[in-house]
Motif scaffolding. Structure first.
Motif, PDB file in Angstrom:
ATOM      1  N   VAL A   6      20.573  -1.895  -6.384  1.00  0.00           N
ATOM      2  CA  VAL A   6      19.552  -1.481  -6.926  1.00  0.00           C
ATOM      3  C   VAL A   6      19.047  -0.065  -8.184  1.00  0.00           C
ATOM      4  O   VAL A   6      19.208   0.367  -8.115  1.00  0.00           O
ATOM      5  N   SER A   7      18.230  -0.601  -9.116  1.00  0.00           N
ATOM      6  CA  SER A   7      18.006   0.527  -9.763  1.00  0.00           C
ATOM      7  C   SER A   7      16.623  -0.017 -10.108  1.00  0.00           C
ATOM      8  O   SER A   7      15.673  -0.785 -10.423  1.00  0.00           O
ATOM      9  N   PRO A   8      15.757   1.811 -10.480  1.00  0.00           N
ATOM     10  CA  PRO A   8      16.963   3.051 -10.580  1.00  0.00           C
ATOM     11  C   PRO A   8      17.153   3.416  -9.202  1.00  0.00           C
ATOM     12  O   PRO A   8      17.671   4.207  -9.073  1.00  0.00           O
ATOM     13  N   SER A   9      16.791   3.005  -8.270  1.00  0.00           N
ATOM     14  CA  SER A   9      16.986   3.542  -6.375  1.00  0.00           C
ATOM     15  C   SER A   9      15.855   2.086  -5.249  1.00  0.00           C
ATOM     16  O   SER A   9      15.083   1.263  -5.575  1.00  0.00           O
ATOM     17  N   VAL A  10      16.375   2.457  -4.307  1.00  0.00           N
ATOM     18  CA  VAL A  10      16.403   2.070  -2.943  1.00  0.00           C
ATOM     19  C   VAL A  10      15.053   1.768  -2.717  1.00  0.00           C
ATOM     20  O   VAL A  10      13.933   0.912  -2.224  1.00  0.00           O
ATOM     21  N   THR A  11      14.694   3.043  -2.860  1.00  0.00           N
ATOM     22  CA  THR A  11      13.241   2.926  -2.256  1.00  0.00           C
ATOM     23  C   THR A  11      12.033   2.792  -3.498  1.00  0.00           C
ATOM     24  O   THR A  11      12.244   3.455  -5.169  1.00  0.00           O
ATOM     25  N   VAL A  12      10.993   2.058  -3.255  1.00  0.00           N
ATOM     26  CA  VAL A  12      10.307   1.756  -4.931  1.00  0.00           C
ATOM     27  C   VAL A  12       9.085   2.432  -4.561  1.00  0.00           C
ATOM     28  O   VAL A  12       8.771   1.922  -2.899  1.00  0.00           O
ATOM     29  N   PRO A  13       8.467   3.182  -5.321  1.00  0.00           N
ATOM     30  CA  PRO A  13       6.969   3.576  -5.282  1.00  0.00           C
ATOM     31  C   PRO A  13       5.808   2.246  -4.938  1.00  0.00           C
ATOM     32  O   PRO A  13       6.180   1.037  -5.446  1.00  0.00           O
ATOM     33  N   ARG A  14       4.358   2.631  -4.846  1.00  0.00           N
ATOM     34  CA  ARG A  14       3.355   1.667  -4.620  1.00  0.00           C
ATOM     35  C   ARG A  14       3.581   1.168  -5.999  1.00  0.00           C
ATOM     36  O   ARG A  14       3.131   1.920  -7.404  1.00  0.00           O
ATOM     37  N   LEU A  15       3.501   0.166  -7.025  1.00  0.00           N
ATOM     38  CA  LEU A  15       3.146  -0.560  -7.801  1.00  0.00           C
ATOM     39  C   LEU A  15       4.275  -0.001  -8.927  1.00  0.00           C
ATOM     40  O   LEU A  15       4.884  -0.800  -9.944  1.00  0.00           O
ATOM     41  N   PRO A  22       1.037  -1.327  -0.164  1.00  0.00           N
ATOM     42  CA  PRO A  22      -0.853   0.231  -0.226  1.00  0.00           C
ATOM     43  C   PRO A  22       0.695   1.321   0.025  1.00  0.00           C
ATOM     44  O   PRO A  22       0.030   2.547  -0.058  1.00  0.00           O
ATOM     45  N   ALA A  23       2.237   1.025   0.277  1.00  0.00           N
ATOM     46  CA  ALA A  23       2.540   2.825   0.684  1.00  0.00           C
ATOM     47  C   ALA A  23       4.058   2.194   0.258  1.00  0.00           C
ATOM     48  O   ALA A  23       5.054   0.805  -0.686  1.00  0.00           O
ATOM     49  N   GLU A  24       5.593   3.273  -0.226  1.00  0.00           N
ATOM     50  CA  GLU A  24       6.792   2.589  -0.173  1.00  0.00           C
ATOM     51  C   GLU A  24       7.518   2.284   0.173  1.00  0.00           C
ATOM     52  O   GLU A  24       6.999   2.078   1.107  1.00  0.00           O
ATOM     53  N   LEU A  25       8.381   1.509  -0.531  1.00  0.00           N
ATOM     54  CA  LEU A  25       9.550   0.579   0.538  1.00  0.00           C
ATOM     55  C   LEU A  25      10.807   0.720   0.542  1.00  0.00           C
ATOM     56  O   LEU A  25      11.112   1.489  -1.276  1.00  0.00           O
ATOM     57  N   THR A  26      11.406   0.254   1.381  1.00  0.00           N
ATOM     58  CA  THR A  26      13.438   0.399   0.905  1.00  0.00           C
ATOM     59  C   THR A  26      13.509  -0.670   1.295  1.00  0.00           C
ATOM     60  O   THR A  26      13.667  -1.301   1.777  1.00  0.00           O
TER      61      THR A  26
END
Length: 396
Positions: free
Chosen positions: A93-102, A74-78
């Motif tokens: 991690v590509s593009p970022s270690v923080t991945v938005p929802r979906l 339900p929310a972004e995760l790292t």
């Protein structure tokens, strides 16, 4: 006293009608916003973070492991840590270690794996929530080069095209049979399609378990199957009275080939995915089993047109429509296996197969409208189902 039929009124869509239709939606959006801001008077904070990271597939190359992931929570995760066989490993991690929802990401783990070994990979988020993937046999993932391209093409030919054409070769011999035998073969086709549709539905349900819950795999099956069934009903019913009986029978043969083709695409996906993860023995076993099974599908394609004279070109196109999708499925399964696509294709195949089975049933009923179900129709349907049940034993 007779009932009076109210006069018909001409519908008018005005701006005020549009406002009246839109007003409940606006009010509903306001209610939702109010609930989200106030929590409905309840403490809506979760005691533990809710995260869901779907590991869609892995890719092995010399010196590293790639994980293709999607955030279906339900929310972004790292992404915070990667452990391979209980050892903490460096990663990118590509593009970022923080991945938005979906959102999607590719995790590259620097690890010198050994071919033939099994590995357990665990991904930790910043909230210490673990997500696991097991690599049963370390095997360099096939690359889309010329060699593997033609290998998967050849597998698709073995599984789909060749056995279906062998089944079509029965046409000259079967055409010499009488009317009752032709009706019997039509009933056999109905049995084949019923069993094939049930098998396709089961495969779709099994694949739905691999789809992230956010995408509601069961609902996807329902949409794909129902939409395909209704679309084919709509197409088949349009202008049917303007067609000759022979053209209607040929149209049914085309739809049988289409339904079987989509089913064979699912078979190609399964075989390609098995080779993709290094399960060569399973892939080989599936190929042999599908070859045995699919010759009966060629019989199902030609059954409606036994009394007609289709030309070589039409037979060739029918065979390709029924068998060639197995090649496409092997490509997709071998290079980019996707449970989402597998569920969608299998659902479409389910709807197409059942629609054609119903259409052939109507054709048989029209030819036997003045009598109860003859025994040869009953035995034909059961024979068709038993044929695929027996050949399925070699696969399952």
């Amino acid at each position: 006293m007779t009932d009076q039929i109210p006069p018909t009124t001409k519908s008018r869509f005005t701006f005020s009608t549009f406002i009246l239709l839109l007003l409940p939606i606006i009010l509903l959006a306001g209610v939702i916003a109010l609930f989200l801001n106030t929590g409905g008077g309840l403490d809506m904070d979760s005691p533990a973070p809710i995260e869901n990271l779907s590991i869609e597939r892995y890719h092995l190359a010399r010196g590293h492991i790639e994980l293709h992931v999607q955030n279906t929570g339900p929310a972004e995760l790292t992404i915070a840590q990667i452990i391979v066989n209980e050892a903490v490993m460096p990663f990118e991690v590509s593009p970022s270690v923080t991945v938005p929802r979906l959102g999607t990401a590719v995790i590259t783990v620097n690890y010198s794996w050994t071919e033939g070994e099994a590995y357990a990979v665990r991904v930790f988020t910043s909230n210490a929530v673990p997500f696991d993937v097991v690599i049963p046999v370390a095997f360099e993932t096939p690359q889309p080069d010329e060699k593997t391209f033609w290998s998967f093409t050849l597998i698709g030919l073995y599984v789909g095209v060749i056995p279906i054409f062998l089944g079509i070769f029965w046409l000259p011999a079967l055409r010499a049979l009488g009317k009752q035998w032709m009706t019997f073969l039509m009933a056999v086709t109905v049995g084949l399609l019923i069993f094939l549709g049930l098998d396709t539905l089961l495969e779709a349900l099994e694949q739905a378990a691999e789809v992230p819950s956010t995408y509601q795999g069961i609902g996807l099956i329902g949409i794909g199957a129902v939409a395909t069934y209704m679309l084919l009903e709509m197409i088949g019913g349009s202008k049917s009275s303007d067609r000759s009986e022979s053209s209607q029978r040929l149209n049914i043969a085309w739809r049988i080939a289409l339904g079987i083709g989509i089913h064979n695409l699912g078979e190609g996906l399964a075989i390609g995915a098995a080779y993709n993860v290094g399960e060569i023995a399973l892939g080989t076993f599936l190929v042999v089993g599908f070859i045995i099974q699919n010759i009966t599908e060629g019989l199902g394609i030609i059954a409606p047109i036994l009394r007609d004279r289709p030309n070589i070109r039409q037979l060739a196109l029918l065979g390709l429509l029924g068998g060639a999708p197995a090649i496409i499925g092997a490509w997709i399964g071998g290079y980019t296996p996707s449970p989402f696509l597998a569920v969608l294709f299998l659902a479409i195949g389910t709807g197409a197969i059942f629609q054609v089975a119903v259409e052939i049933g109507r054709m048989i009923q029209r030819d036997n409208v003045k009598q109860p179900m003859p025994g040869y129709i009953f035995s034909g349907v059961i024979t068709g189902m038993l044929m695929l049940w027996v050949t399925g034993i070699f696969i399952k």
